[in-house]
Design an enzyme around this catalytic site. Structure first.
Site, PDB file in Angstrom:
ATOM      1  N   ALA A   9       0.788  -1.095   0.096  1.00  0.00           N
ATOM      2  CA  ALA A   9      -0.134  -0.182   0.003  1.00  0.00           C
ATOM      3  C   ALA A   9       0.932   1.360   0.121  1.00  0.00           C
ATOM      4  O   ALA A   9       1.995   1.080   0.500  1.00  0.00           O
ATOM      5  CB  ALA A   9      -1.089   0.179   1.308  1.00  0.00           C
ATOM      6  N   SER A  10       0.421   2.225  -0.399  1.00  0.00           N
ATOM      7  CA  SER A  10       1.105   3.450  -0.793  1.00  0.00           C
ATOM      8  C   SER A  10       1.584   4.227   0.664  1.00  0.00           C
ATOM      9  O   SER A  10       2.575   4.942   0.624  1.00  0.00           O
ATOM     10  CB  SER A  10       0.590   4.456  -1.641  1.00  0.00           C
ATOM     11  N   THR A  11       0.556   4.423   1.484  1.00  0.00           N
ATOM     12  CA  THR A  11       0.983   4.977   2.703  1.00  0.00           C
ATOM     13  C   THR A  11       0.716   4.205   3.996  1.00  0.00           C
ATOM     14  O   THR A  11      -0.180   2.895   3.935  1.00  0.00           O
ATOM     15  CB  THR A  11      -0.103   6.274   2.652  1.00  0.00           C
ATOM     16  N   GLN A  14      -3.013   3.136   4.762  1.00  0.00           N
ATOM     17  CA  GLN A  14      -3.835   2.338   4.127  1.00  0.00           C
ATOM     18  C   GLN A  14      -3.134   0.860   4.472  1.00  0.00           C
ATOM     19  O   GLN A  14      -2.114   0.438   4.854  1.00  0.00           O
ATOM     20  CB  GLN A  14      -3.321   2.370   2.625  1.00  0.00           C
TER      21      GLN A  14
END
Length: 219
Positions: A9-11, A14
């Site tokens: 996940a990007s962050t 998330q």
């Protein structure tokens, strides 16, 4: 052949583990078990992904790198995608994505050599296409975000990213205790410009007169 699942996940806000059950079910339907799962919260537009490269380092020739979607593996620029593909190629790792049906046959063994090579070539072409689409989607979203920010600024509505007050309070304590900037950056992930801003703000606030307590008289 080992199946190794990669979840990204990007962050940190998330949930990178969101698709874990779906990947496990996909492998189980083919009478295979996921040998190891590698999870990280990093941008798909960057090659700085320690867990992905740990996965590749653990692979033996013929192992499967299992992902939910191609964009979990790459939102990379064309040059970085070629670098990642070369790492995958030289380790003879098979990429299988749930959203790329032609890749699913890679999880079967004992296919006739010609057929296997044909599917591999087709899968590689489609993988390139989906990686290019994922990159374009990433660039389009970034452009729309920038346009939205510029419009909000023009309308006087842009307030910027909310301050991480808990982290910044901890940084101020570390600065006051005399810790080096390098150690603070390493521990918190904050930029040096953030440290400079917090140092200046802390210096300014410490110059202000201390408020008098109730009932205190002037000298």
């Amino acid at each position: 052949m080992f199946v190794r699942a990669y979840l990204r996940a990007s962050t940190k806000e998330q949930d990178a583990n969101r698709a874990r059950a779906e990947l496990e079910a996909f492998a189980a339907e083919r009478d295979l078990k996921i040998a190891a799962t590698y999870v990280e919260n990093e941008s798909g537009a960057s090659l700085a992904r320690p867990e992905l490269f740990r996965l590749l380092g653990d692979c033996a020739p013929g192992d499967v790198l299992l992902i939910e979607q191609v964009d979990r593996l790459s939102r990379l620029s064309a040059a970085d995608w070629e670098r990642l593909k070369e790492e995958i190629r030289k380790r003879h790792v098979k990429v299988v994505a749930l959203d790329l049906p032609t890749s699913h046959m890679m999880m079967r063994g004992g296919d006739e050599d010609f057929t296997s090579r044909m599917f591999d070539a087709l899968n590689s072409m489609l993988l390139d296409m989906l990686a290019a689409i994922a990159r374009k989607d990433y660039e389009d979203r970034r452009r729309r975000q920038e346009q939205g920010i510029e419009k909000a600024k023009a309308d006087g509505r842009y307030k910027g990213r909310p301050e991480n007050t808990d982290r910044n309070a901890a940084i101020v304590k570390m600065l006051r205790s005399g810790q080096s900037w390098n150690s603070i950056v390493a521990a918190t992930g904050a930029s040096r410009s953030t440290l400079a801003r917090l140092t200046k703000r802390d210096d300014t606030s410490s110059d202000k007169p201390t408020p008098k307590s109730k009932g205190q008289r002037s000298a």
